[in-house]
Design an enzyme around this catalytic site. Structure first.
Site, short mmCIF file in Angstrom:
data_model
loop_
_atom_site.label_atom_id
_atom_site.label_comp_id
_atom_site.label_asym_id
_atom_site.label_seq_id
_atom_site.Cartn_x
_atom_site.Cartn_y
_atom_site.Cartn_z
N ALA A 26 0.81 -1.23 0.00
CA ALA A 26 0.00 0.00 0.00
C ALA A 26 0.84 1.27 0.00
O ALA A 26 0.29 2.36 0.07
CB ALA A 26 -0.95 -0.01 1.20
N GLY A 29 1.75 3.15 -5.89
CA GLY A 29 0.90 2.79 -7.02
C GLY A 29 -0.56 2.48 -6.68
O GLY A 29 -1.23 3.25 -5.99
N SER A 145 -3.61 -9.68 -13.52
CA SER A 145 -3.18 -8.83 -14.63
C SER A 145 -3.77 -9.38 -15.91
O SER A 145 -4.03 -10.60 -16.01
CB SER A 145 -1.65 -8.87 -14.72
OG SER A 145 -1.22 -8.43 -16.00
N TYR A 170 6.45 -13.76 -14.69
CA TYR A 170 5.39 -12.83 -14.27
C TYR A 170 4.03 -13.35 -14.70
O TYR A 170 3.08 -13.39 -13.90
CB TYR A 170 5.63 -11.43 -14.86
CG TYR A 170 4.59 -10.42 -14.43
CD1 TYR A 170 4.49 -10.00 -13.10
CD2 TYR A 170 3.68 -9.88 -15.34
CE1 TYR A 170 3.53 -9.08 -12.69
CE2 TYR A 170 2.72 -8.95 -14.94
CZ TYR A 170 2.65 -8.55 -13.62
OH TYR A 170 1.69 -7.65 -13.21
N1 LIG Z 1 0.52 -1.14 -13.11
C1 LIG Z 1 0.00 -1.96 -14.00
O1 LIG Z 1 -0.14 -1.65 -15.19
C2 LIG Z 1 -0.43 -3.32 -13.58
C3 LIG Z 1 -0.98 -4.17 -14.55
C4 LIG Z 1 -1.42 -5.42 -14.19
C5 LIG Z 1 -1.34 -5.82 -12.87
N2 LIG Z 1 -0.80 -5.01 -11.94
C6 LIG Z 1 -0.72 -5.49 -10.55
O2 LIG Z 1 -1.06 -4.47 -9.66
C7 LIG Z 1 -0.46 -4.73 -8.39
C8 LIG Z 1 0.11 -3.45 -7.82
O3 LIG Z 1 1.18 -3.01 -8.62
P1 LIG Z 1 1.46 -1.48 -8.96
O4 LIG Z 1 1.26 -1.32 -10.41
O5 LIG Z 1 0.75 -0.59 -8.04
O6 LIG Z 1 3.05 -1.42 -8.72
P2 LIG Z 1 3.94 -0.65 -7.67
O7 LIG Z 1 3.67 0.80 -7.67
O8 LIG Z 1 5.34 -1.10 -7.94
O9 LIG Z 1 3.46 -1.24 -6.29
C9 LIG Z 1 3.73 -2.57 -5.92
C10 LIG Z 1 3.69 -2.67 -4.42
O10 LIG Z 1 4.02 -4.03 -4.06
C11 LIG Z 1 5.04 -3.95 -3.07
N3 LIG Z 1 5.88 -5.13 -2.99
C12 LIG Z 1 6.76 -5.59 -3.90
N4 LIG Z 1 7.38 -6.68 -3.41
C13 LIG Z 1 6.88 -6.89 -2.17
C14 LIG Z 1 7.14 -7.82 -1.14
N5 LIG Z 1 8.08 -8.76 -1.26
N6 LIG Z 1 6.45 -7.74 -0.01
C15 LIG Z 1 5.52 -6.79 0.16
N7 LIG Z 1 5.23 -5.86 -0.75
C16 LIG Z 1 5.93 -5.91 -1.90
C17 LIG Z 1 5.85 -2.72 -3.45
O11 LIG Z 1 6.67 -2.33 -2.39
P3 LIG Z 1 8.01 -1.43 -2.68
O12 LIG Z 1 7.53 -0.04 -2.96
O13 LIG Z 1 8.80 -1.56 -1.42
O14 LIG Z 1 8.68 -2.03 -3.88
C18 LIG Z 1 4.71 -1.76 -3.73
O15 LIG Z 1 4.17 -1.28 -2.55
C19 LIG Z 1 0.56 -5.85 -8.63
O16 LIG Z 1 0.05 -7.07 -8.16
C20 LIG Z 1 0.68 -5.89 -10.15
O17 LIG Z 1 1.03 -7.18 -10.62
C21 LIG Z 1 -0.34 -3.76 -12.26
#
Ligand SMILES: NC(=O)c1ccc[n+]([C@@H]2O[C@H](COP(=O)([O-])OP(=O)(O)OC[C@H]3O[C@@H](n4cnc5c(N)ncnc54)[C@H](OP(=O)(O)O)[C@@H]3O)[C@@H](O)[C@H]2O)c1
Length: 299
Positions: A26, A29, A145, A170
């Site tokens: 949280a 993003g 995703s 992924y």
């Molecule tokens: N953005 C897109 O276009 C997209 C598309 C399809 C699916 N998604 C999905 O949406 C979800 C959120 O991603 P987002 O786009 O918001 O990306 P993001 O901004 O990189 O956020 C990801 C979050 O997950 C955390 N995280 C990563 N590794 C972790 C771990 N080992 N333990 C706990 N937390 C961890 C990150 O922490 P840190 O900040 O410390 O790295 C960050 O808070 C993901 O599941 C992703 O697969 C996103």
């Protein structure tokens, strides 16, 4: 028939006063936007972050009732410690994720993307289930995703020991999210549980995801894509917010953006790829996940 929906926005979130949400990842993003909107609508939000400093910095700008707790999904000891401290939760949003990283391993030695995106959330959901089941109208929302469509589970080489591709790993992890959420739905129904399991995906949304995981050309492509193609996180978070809060959401449903091949727009009911709905594959993944995490998930 997929039912048409009006253009749902965060303003349509019903009052969440008295409800407690756990949102993983949280501090950044989609997770941060989700926590923000939930808090604006009266929810008590437990924001999890693997780095508590980042978590606190993110929470500082939020309204309402939020607290930050440490949770590293790539370390099952951290998952167990976090879960043991949660006394109340009505909704779990399995949002955290990593994408297309170079080959890396979790604390317990699993391939990082499957380990974080699927196994960590599997263990977390299992450990939090008794608390959720005691909550009010409980929901588990799992964020997958559109790329789940390119995924499959390679049971013979789950950790990609033989050959590793960042994109394949992924897609496998996001395919696993769908198998897990749909199997959870079947098991909740069979057990007569009050909880429901719902899927969401955010299309293509500009976040840190595209630049923090990938390296080299994949990272460059992510940067350019974020500038030119991706939707704003305010839009991207709507699908998981809908799944987490909208009245009438049914267990086993999947929400994603309505436009441009589900890459952007307001939430609508979408369909997973057919192979991700196979109950035998889902049962097998569930059993393997229990074994690998050492966390039994009986309902
Ligand atoms: N953005 C897109 O276009 C997209 C598309 C399809 C699916 N998604 C999905 O949406 C979800 C959120 O991603 P987002 O786009 O918001 O990306 P993001 O901004 O990189 O956020 C990801 C979050 O997950 C955390 N995280 C990563 N590794 C972790 C771990 N080992 N333990 C706990 N937390 C961890 C990150 O922490 P840190 O900040 O410390 O790295 C960050 O808070 C993901 O599941 C992703 O697969 C996103």
């Amino acid at each position: 028939m997929l039912r048409p929906m009006t253009k749902w926005t965060a303003a349509d979130i019903p009052d969440q006063t008295g409800r407690t949400f756990v949102v993983t990842g949280a501090n950044s993003g989609l997770g941060l936007e989700t926590a923000r909107r939930l808090a604006e609508h009266g929810a008590q939000v437990i924001m999890t972050a693997r780095d508590p400093e980042k978590g606190r910095a993110a929470a500082a700008g939020l309204p309402g009732s939020v607290e930050v707790r440490t949770l590293d999904l790539a370390d099952l000891e951290s998952v167990a410690r976090f879960a043991a401290g949660v006394e109340r939760a009505d909704v779990l949003v399995n949002n955290a994720g990593v994408m297309m990283t170079p080959r890396r391993a979790t604390a317990q030695g699993f391939e990082l993307q499957l380990g974080t995106n699927h196994l960590g959330h599997f263990a977390l959901t299992a450990l939090l289930y008794p608390v959720l089941a005691a909550g009010s109208a409980p929901r588990v929302v799992t964020v997958s995703s559109g790329l789940h469509r390119r995924g499959r589970i390679d049971f013979d080489d789950l950790g990609a020991e033989r050959s590793y591709s960042p994109t394949r790993a992924y897609a496998q992890s996001k395919f696993a999210n769908v198998l897990f959420a749909l199997e959870l739905d079947r098991r909740l129904r069979a057990a007569g549980s009050p909880a429901i399991s719902v899927l969401a995906h955010p299309g293509y949304t500009a976040t840190n995801l595209q630049t923090s995981g990938p390296t080299g050309l994949l990272s460059l492509g992510g940067r350019i894509g974020n500038l030119l193609l991706a939707q704003h996180v305010r839009m991207g978070a709507l699908d998981q917010l809908y799944a987490a809060t909208a009245p009438g959401v049914q267990s086993g449903e999947f929400y994603g953006p309505a436009n441009l091949s589900e890459s952007r727009g307001h939430p609508k009911l979408v369909r997973p790829v057919r192979s991700a709905t196979d109950p035998d594959t889902a049962r097998r993944l569930w059993e393997v996940s229990e074994k690998l995490t050492g966390v039994p998930f009986a309902l």
